[in-house]
Each structure stands twice: as structure tokens, then as C-alpha cells.
Design a protein around this motif. Sequence first.
Motif, PDB file in Angstrom:
ATOM      1  N   GLY A 133       0.803  -1.215   0.000  1.00 32.43           N
ATOM      2  CA  GLY A 133       0.000   0.000   0.000  1.00 32.43           C
ATOM      3  C   GLY A 133       0.831   1.257   0.000  1.00 32.43           C
ATOM      4  N   ASP A 134       0.202   2.327  -0.427  1.00 35.13           N
ATOM      5  CA  ASP A 134       0.819   3.654  -0.430  1.00 35.13           C
ATOM      6  C   ASP A 134       2.096   3.703  -1.271  1.00 35.13           C
ATOM      7  OD1 ASP A 134       0.505   6.296   0.304  1.00 35.13           O
ATOM      8  OD2 ASP A 134       1.731   6.113   2.106  1.00 35.13           O
ATOM      9  N   GLY A 135       2.170   2.845  -2.306  1.00 31.87           N
ATOM     10  CA  GLY A 135       3.327   2.826  -3.194  1.00 31.87           C
ATOM     11  C   GLY A 135       4.534   2.067  -2.667  1.00 31.87           C
ATOM     12  N   ILE A 136       4.387   1.397  -1.536  1.00 35.53           N
ATOM     13  CA  ILE A 136       5.495   0.681  -0.896  1.00 35.53           C
ATOM     14  C   ILE A 136       5.419  -0.792  -1.274  1.00 35.53           C
ATOM     15  CG2 ILE A 136       6.564   0.061   1.306  1.00 35.53           C
ATOM     16  CD1 ILE A 136       5.134   2.605   2.451  1.00 35.53           C
ATOM     17  N   ARG A 137       6.563  -1.347  -1.704  1.00 40.90           N
ATOM     18  CA  ARG A 137       6.629  -2.771  -2.045  1.00 40.90           C
ATOM     19  C   ARG A 137       7.795  -3.405  -1.292  1.00 40.90           C
ATOM     20  NH1 ARG A 137       6.388  -3.297  -8.444  1.00 40.90           N
ATOM     21  NH2 ARG A 137       8.133  -1.871  -8.317  1.00 40.90           N
ATOM     22  N   VAL A 138       7.591  -4.641  -0.836  1.00 43.01           N
ATOM     23  CA  VAL A 138       8.605  -5.383  -0.089  1.00 43.01           C
ATOM     24  C   VAL A 138       8.728  -6.799  -0.643  1.00 43.01           C
ATOM     25  CG1 VAL A 138       8.238  -4.062   2.038  1.00 43.01           C
ATOM     26  CG2 VAL A 138       6.989  -6.183   1.690  1.00 43.01           C
ATOM     27  N   ALA A 139       9.866  -7.406  -0.396  1.00 39.19           N
ATOM     28  CA  ALA A 139      10.097  -8.819  -0.703  1.00 39.19           C
ATOM     29  C   ALA A 139      11.131  -9.317   0.290  1.00 39.19           C
ATOM     30  CB  ALA A 139      10.600  -9.006  -2.134  1.00 39.19           C
ATOM     31  N   SER A 140      11.103 -10.618   0.570  1.00 37.20           N
ATOM     32  CA  SER A 140      12.100 -11.164   1.499  1.00 37.20           C
ATOM     33  C   SER A 140      12.765 -12.395   0.904  1.00 37.20           C
ATOM     34  CB  SER A 140      11.470 -11.470   2.859  1.00 37.20           C
ATOM     35  OG  SER A 140      10.397 -12.362   2.731  1.00 37.20           O
ATOM     36  N   PHE A 141      13.956 -12.670   1.435  1.00 33.70           N
ATOM     37  CA  PHE A 141      14.836 -13.712   0.910  1.00 33.70           C
ATOM     38  C   PHE A 141      15.542 -14.392   2.066  1.00 33.70           C
ATOM     39  CE2 PHE A 141      14.308 -10.312  -2.053  1.00 33.70           C
ATOM     40  CZ  PHE A 141      14.123 -10.939  -3.273  1.00 33.70           C
ATOM     41  N   PHE A 142      16.228 -15.499   1.757  1.00 36.86           N
ATOM     42  CA  PHE A 142      17.087 -16.180   2.728  1.00 36.86           C
ATOM     43  C   PHE A 142      18.531 -16.038   2.282  1.00 36.86           C
ATOM     44  CE2 PHE A 142      13.101 -18.635   3.157  1.00 36.86           C
ATOM     45  CZ  PHE A 142      12.905 -18.501   4.519  1.00 36.86           C
ATOM     46  N   ASP A 143      19.419 -15.698   3.220  1.00 33.60           N
ATOM     47  CA  ASP A 143      20.840 -15.680   2.882  1.00 33.60           C
ATOM     48  C   ASP A 143      21.382 -17.108   2.916  1.00 33.60           C
ATOM     49  OD1 ASP A 143      21.405 -16.346   5.555  1.00 33.60           O
ATOM     50  OD2 ASP A 143      22.115 -14.344   6.078  1.00 33.60           O
ATOM     51  N   ALA A 144      22.667 -17.274   2.654  1.00 32.11           N
ATOM     52  CA  ALA A 144      23.269 -18.608   2.567  1.00 32.11           C
ATOM     53  C   ALA A 144      23.164 -19.388   3.878  1.00 32.11           C
ATOM     54  CB  ALA A 144      24.726 -18.489   2.137  1.00 32.11           C
ATOM     55  N   ALA A 145      23.067 -18.681   5.018  1.00 34.29           N
ATOM     56  CA  ALA A 145      22.964 -19.340   6.321  1.00 34.29           C
ATOM     57  C   ALA A 145      21.508 -19.568   6.740  1.00 34.29           C
ATOM     58  CB  ALA A 145      23.681 -18.506   7.382  1.00 34.29           C
ATOM     59  N   GLY A 146      20.548 -19.187   5.886  1.00 31.07           N
ATOM     60  CA  GLY A 146      19.139 -19.391   6.190  1.00 31.07           C
ATOM     61  C   GLY A 146      18.476 -18.251   6.937  1.00 31.07           C
ATOM     62  N   ASN A 147      19.191 -17.140   7.120  1.00 30.46           N
ATOM     63  CA  ASN A 147      18.613 -15.977   7.785  1.00 30.46           C
ATOM     64  C   ASN A 147      17.765 -15.185   6.798  1.00 30.46           C
ATOM     65  OD1 ASN A 147      20.147 -16.294  10.317  1.00 30.46           O
ATOM     66  ND2 ASN A 147      21.878 -15.846   8.990  1.00 30.46           N
ATOM     67  N   ALA A 148      16.637 -14.680   7.260  1.00 27.55           N
ATOM     68  CA  ALA A 148      15.765 -13.880   6.402  1.00 27.55           C
ATOM     69  C   ALA A 148      16.256 -12.441   6.338  1.00 27.55           C
ATOM     70  CB  ALA A 148      14.339 -13.920   6.922  1.00 27.55           C
ATOM     71  N   PHE A 149      16.151 -11.842   5.152  1.00 29.44           N
ATOM     72  CA  PHE A 149      16.372 -10.408   4.986  1.00 29.44           C
ATOM     73  C   PHE A 149      15.403  -9.927   3.918  1.00 29.44           C
ATOM     74  CE2 PHE A 149      18.982 -12.125   1.631  1.00 29.44           C
ATOM     75  CZ  PHE A 149      18.899 -11.203   0.603  1.00 29.44           C
ATOM     76  N   GLY A 150      15.168  -8.633   3.891  1.00 36.05           N
ATOM     77  CA  GLY A 150      14.206  -8.108   2.937  1.00 36.05           C
ATOM     78  C   GLY A 150      14.741  -6.924   2.171  1.00 36.05           C
ATOM     79  N   ILE A 151      14.006  -6.587   1.103  1.00 35.15           N
ATOM     80  CA  ILE A 151      14.263  -5.356   0.372  1.00 35.15           C
ATOM     81  C   ILE A 151      12.954  -4.574   0.335  1.00 35.15           C
ATOM     82  CG2 ILE A 151      16.227  -6.206  -0.979  1.00 35.15           C
ATOM     83  CD1 ILE A 151      14.329  -6.764  -3.313  1.00 35.15           C
ATOM     84  N   ILE A 152      13.066  -3.263   0.330  1.00 36.75           N
ATOM     85  CA  ILE A 152      11.886  -2.408   0.345  1.00 36.75           C
ATOM     86  C   ILE A 152      12.080  -1.283  -0.651  1.00 36.75           C
ATOM     87  CG2 ILE A 152      12.777  -1.133   2.350  1.00 36.75           C
ATOM     88  CD1 ILE A 152       9.818  -0.663   3.167  1.00 36.75           C
ATOM     89  N   GLU A 153      11.062  -1.063  -1.475  1.00 39.83           N
ATOM     90  CA  GLU A 153      11.001   0.090  -2.368  1.00 39.83           C
ATOM     91  C   GLU A 153       9.949   1.007  -1.794  1.00 39.83           C
ATOM     92  OE1 GLU A 153      10.724  -0.462  -6.800  1.00 39.83           O
ATOM     93  OE2 GLU A 153       8.830   0.588  -6.433  1.00 39.83           O
ATOM     94  N   ASN A 154      10.364   2.155  -1.285  1.00 37.64           N
ATOM     95  CA  ASN A 154       9.464   3.054  -0.581  1.00 37.64           C
ATOM     96  C   ASN A 154       9.646   4.462  -1.136  1.00 37.64           C
ATOM     97  OD1 ASN A 154       8.108   4.699   1.183  1.00 37.64           O
ATOM     98  ND2 ASN A 154       8.807   3.650   3.014  1.00 37.64           N
ATOM     99  N   PRO A 155       8.723   4.914  -1.992  1.00 39.55           N
ATOM    100  CA  PRO A 155       8.870   6.245  -2.580  1.00 39.55           C
ATOM    101  C   PRO A 155       8.722   7.395  -1.583  1.00 39.55           C
ATOM    102  CG  PRO A 155       6.724   5.341  -3.128  1.00 39.55           C
ATOM    103  CD  PRO A 155       7.499   4.245  -2.430  1.00 39.55           C
ATOM    104  N   HIS A 156       8.256   7.116  -0.374  1.00 35.54           N
ATOM    105  CA  HIS A 156       8.048   8.159   0.638  1.00 35.54           C
ATOM    106  C   HIS A 156       9.219   8.281   1.608  1.00 35.54           C
ATOM    107  CE1 HIS A 156       3.976   8.010  -0.812  1.00 35.54           C
ATOM    108  NE2 HIS A 156       3.984   6.720  -0.601  1.00 35.54           N
ATOM    109  N   PHE A 157      10.162   7.367   1.517  1.00 33.36           N
ATOM    110  CA  PHE A 157      11.257   7.332   2.490  1.00 33.36           C
ATOM    111  C   PHE A 157      12.529   7.834   1.839  1.00 33.36           C
ATOM    112  CE2 PHE A 157      14.719   5.345   4.825  1.00 33.36           C
ATOM    113  CZ  PHE A 157      14.359   5.609   6.121  1.00 33.36           C
ATOM    114  N   LYS A 158      13.068   8.900   2.387  1.00 37.93           N
ATOM    115  CA  LYS A 158      14.327   9.443   1.884  1.00 37.93           C
ATOM    116  C   LYS A 158      15.344   9.412   3.009  1.00 37.93           C
ATOM    117  CE  LYS A 158      12.442  10.442  -2.001  1.00 37.93           C
ATOM    118  NZ  LYS A 158      12.304   9.292  -2.845  1.00 37.93           N
ATOM    119  N   ALA A 159      16.448   8.719   2.779  1.00 40.14           N
ATOM    120  CA  ALA A 159      17.495   8.641   3.819  1.00 40.14           C
ATOM    121  C   ALA A 159      18.212   9.967   3.943  1.00 40.14           C
ATOM    122  CB  ALA A 159      18.490   7.544   3.451  1.00 40.14           C
TER     123      ALA A 159
END
Length: 95
Positions: A69-95
Amino acid sequence: MALGFGPYFDQPFYVGFNVGGYELGLDPNGGEEGSCAAVTYWGVDDIVETARMLADRGVRPKSDILDVGDGIRVASFFDAAGNAFGIIENPHFKA
């Protein structure tokens, strides 16, 4: 309120905070039922291209790209050790 301010995005499926230029996301589906798991989300400009690049490098997906929602998209993955991490595309968030 532990942070001293509320979230900028607050939905039952994801709550997002801007903490000093970093995304702090609370994901109720981040871990197995009954466990506590933290998922780090890395901000990306193009989630489709980044997900494709990760797949090309053999990174195993945990979830598809989700429009939260609100233009925000997420996805998650597993690293080689099986730990979860995600990526986020957020047009409202500026670092």
C-alpha cells in the motif's frame, strides 16, 4: 512509545518507522509462528530489478514482491545461512 514518535506507515501487515534515516519495520509475518524474528529491510530504488539480480545470484526467495500500500513494495529472501532479509522500495522514504 519507545522511540518517542509514532510510525509513518501503520497497517496490520507492516508498521514502518523512519529512525535517523533508517527504516525500522515491524512485520508480524517475519518469523515462524511462536517465534521472534527480526528481518532487516534494505532500501532499493527498483525492487523488481533488485529481486531479479538476487535470483540470478542464486539467492532463495522467502516471499514474492508484495505491494503493501501507499506505493510501498517489499520482498524477502534467505541468505546462505538461512537468515531472512528483505528489500523495500518506498517512494516516501528518503534517507
